[in-house]
Each structure stands twice: as structure tokens, then as C-alpha cells.
Write an enzyme that holds these catalytic residues in place. Structure first.
Site, PDB file in Angstrom:
ATOM      1  N   MET A  66       1.012  -1.195   0.223  1.00  0.00           N
ATOM      2  CA  MET A  66       0.041  -0.031  -0.255  1.00  0.00           C
ATOM      3  C   MET A  66       0.513   1.255  -0.111  1.00  0.00           C
ATOM      4  O   MET A  66       2.194   1.168   0.620  1.00  0.00           O
ATOM      5  CB  MET A  66      -0.630  -0.364   1.047  1.00  0.00           C
ATOM      6  N   CYS A  67       0.826   2.524  -0.355  1.00  0.00           N
ATOM      7  CA  CYS A  67       1.017   3.487  -0.669  1.00  0.00           C
ATOM      8  C   CYS A  67      -0.196   4.793  -0.596  1.00  0.00           C
ATOM      9  O   CYS A  67      -1.525   4.053   0.112  1.00  0.00           O
ATOM     10  CB  CYS A  67       1.718   3.714  -1.994  1.00  0.00           C
ATOM     11  N   HIS A  68       0.005   6.012  -1.216  1.00  0.00           N
ATOM     12  CA  HIS A  68      -1.167   7.106  -0.812  1.00  0.00           C
ATOM     13  C   HIS A  68      -2.302   7.281  -1.778  1.00  0.00           C
ATOM     14  O   HIS A  68      -2.815   6.599  -1.726  1.00  0.00           O
ATOM     15  CB  HIS A  68      -0.228   8.467  -0.982  1.00  0.00           C
TER      16      HIS A  68
END
Length: 299
Positions: A256-258
Site C-alpha cells: 500500500m501507498c498513498h
């Protein structure tokens, strides 16, 4: 003798031109970085061989090079998505090294092939004689699958016996190639925030899955999800080499990231490290907050 360093599937910067084309993948980077990549790729046009432009979603993508350039702009705009339809029909991946000489240098190629037959290592000869940028890694191209390479090279590679050095010709010249290993093709696909949320309601999920957040600490401080281990992209150089000791490549791994952009690149890189099932969280924590849990702050 094959050097241990040659087994790394991360290609050197120059070899990235073989795998990256000016395709939608570059839109994952900021406009300034797209310009840098475009300029570099243009300078390597004559060496953009073997890999087809259509292989842009390849898990063998030279992600380390992409990651290093994304570090300077860790929050590019937009949302990344991945289609599992890019999977190979062959169902396997092969680890390939090669050397390349010019078309009019067949005599040299024959001589090099004889030297290999006499016991010399292809990787050593590639480092000395190959005109492909992969010579910096002893000719190592990493793990590849069908659909990534130009037809002539692909046919030779996927029909070659393990460890046997074979010859083939493409429009770029003559190649000696060697398939060092093969493995079952891994899985890389998107997972929607809603589906992830359902999984996270099962207590066993957090025990069985591996959850990785590649955002920077200041981002995580603003919004986070339970159970994710933070591996900041800016510190890739410190945690990258130890990824297979800290995480189990056989377990399902979620990244996951932004907005799902950086995580997609890391997910592809994880595949090159032998992770069997990798899931990119589509839209990142931003979409998770908007579509699943509005109590999570957005930024």
C-alpha cells in the site's frame, strides 16, 4: 563460474532501457521524472532490444531504477492499476543471461561459443565482449516470461534446455543466451479497498498475510491502517537487500501507498524477488479512506 551478484534480477540503470518504453507506465512518475526517463530511453534507442514495448507490466521491470527516481517525488499524482491479463500463457518464468555482438561479428560469436564449451563462463565473456548494457551484470536479464521479448529471442530462450548455451539472431545482432533456472509464474494483481476491508475483518488474515506500507513516516503519521509494516521508499537501499529474510515470499503479500502508484512499483519488484502472490492496494490509503473508512484522514 556464475557470480552471486549475477543472480539479482534487478537490472542496472542502462538495462532499464531494454525493459522500459515510452508507455503509460511512465505516467506513474511526475512530469519532471518522465522527462528524465524519456531522455535516457531515447539515448539508448539502439540498445532497446530483446524486450517488447508491450511488456510494460512485466514483473521483471527494472523497478530499482524506477524506485530510485520516484524517491525524489514520493507522492506523484494519479492512481495506478494493474491488469492480471498480462500474465504469460506459458505459465513459467525463466532466468536468462546473454551476450550480444554485432551482426557482422559472427566469427567472434562462434569463438565465444567455443570458449563457453571449453569451460569458460558466459557471464565473464558477456562482461568483456557484449555490446548490451546488461554486460554490467554479466549479461543477466533477470526473470522473464513469454510476451516480453522479441520473438526470435523468446523462441530460443523458452526452447533452450537449462544451462545450455544457445545461439540466436535478432535484428540487433547475434546472441548467446543461457537459461539458468525456471519457476512457476507468480501472481500480481490489484485488490480493491472494499475487498481488503472484508479480509481484514478476519483475525487470521493479519496472521497469515504480509502487509507492507511503502509511504514515508510523515505520511503514515497522518493516516495508517492496522497491521501494516512501514518500509519507506526513501530507505529502499536499506530494506531492499533483506526483503526475503524479513518476509516470506510464499505468503500473500499486500502493498500500500498513498494512491497505489509507488506500491505498484514495489509490488512488481517483489515479484522479481520470488514473491509468489503479490497484491497492490488499488488507490492506496486515500481510496480506502474515501470508500471504506471515512474516519481515516485524507491528505
Amino acid at each position: 563460474m556464475l557470480r552471486v551478484s549475477h543472480l539479482t534480477p534487478i537490472a542496472p540503470p542502462a538495462l532499464s532501457a531494454l525493459r522500459l518504453s515510452l508507455s503509460p507506465t511512465l505516467n506513474l512518475l511526475s512530469p519532471s521524472n518522465v522527462h528524465k526517463v524519456s531522455t535516457f530511453a531515447h539515448s539508448q534507442t539502439s540498445l532497446s532490444l530483446i524486450f517488447r514495448p508491450s511488456s510494460l507490466h512485466s514483473p521483471s521491470l527494472s523497478v530499482k531504477w524506477v524506485l530510485q527516481r520516484m524517491v525524489g517525488n514520493p507522492c506523484p499524482k494519479g492512481t495506478a492499476s494493474f491488469s492480471a491479463e498480462s500474465s504469460s500463457r506459458d505459465g513459467r518464468e525463466i532466468l536468462v543471461q546473454h551476450l550480444l555482438v554485432k551482426e557482422d561479428n559472427l566469427k567472434l560469436l562462434v569463438d565465444l561459443q567455443q570458449r563457453v564449451s571449453g569451460g569458460e563462463d558466459l557471464s565473464d565473456l558477456a562482461a568483456e565482449y557484449s555490446i548490451c548494457p546488461s554486460k554490467q551484470e554479466g549479461g543477466m536479464l533477470g526473470w522473464v516470461r513469454k510476451g516480453q521479448m522479441v520473438p526470435e529471442f523468446e523462441e530460443a530462450a523458452f526452447n533452450a534446455s537449462l544451462n545450455k548455451v544457445v545461439r540466436c539472431k535478432t535484428k540487433f545482432g547475434w546472441h548467446l543466451l543461457q537459461v539458468l533456472s525456471e519457476r512457476e509464474e507468480s501472481v500480481l494483481q490489484d485488490i480493491q479497498p472494499e475487498e481488503l476491508h472484508v479480509k481484514m475483518q478476519d483475525p487470521s488474515f493479519l496472521d497469515e498475510a504480509q502487509l507492507i506500507d511503502v509511504r514515508e513516516p510523515e505520511e503514515v503519521a497522518q493516516a495508517s491502517l492496522l497491521g501494516f509494516q512501514v518500509l519507506p521508499l526513501r530507505k529502499f537501499g536499506s530494506w531492499g537487500p533483506e526483503i526475503t529474510t524479513k518476509f516470506n515470499p510464499q505468503k500473500d503479500t499486500y502493498v500500500m501507498c498513498h494512491h497505489g502508484v509507488r506500491s505498484l512499483q514495489v509490488a512488481k519488484w517483489l515479484q522479481t524477488q520470488g514473491f509468489k502472490r503479490v497484491f497492490n492496494i488499488s488507490g492506496g490509503i486515500h481510496d480506502y479512506a474515501q470508500r471504506v473508512d471515512p474516519t481515516i484522514p485524507t491528505y
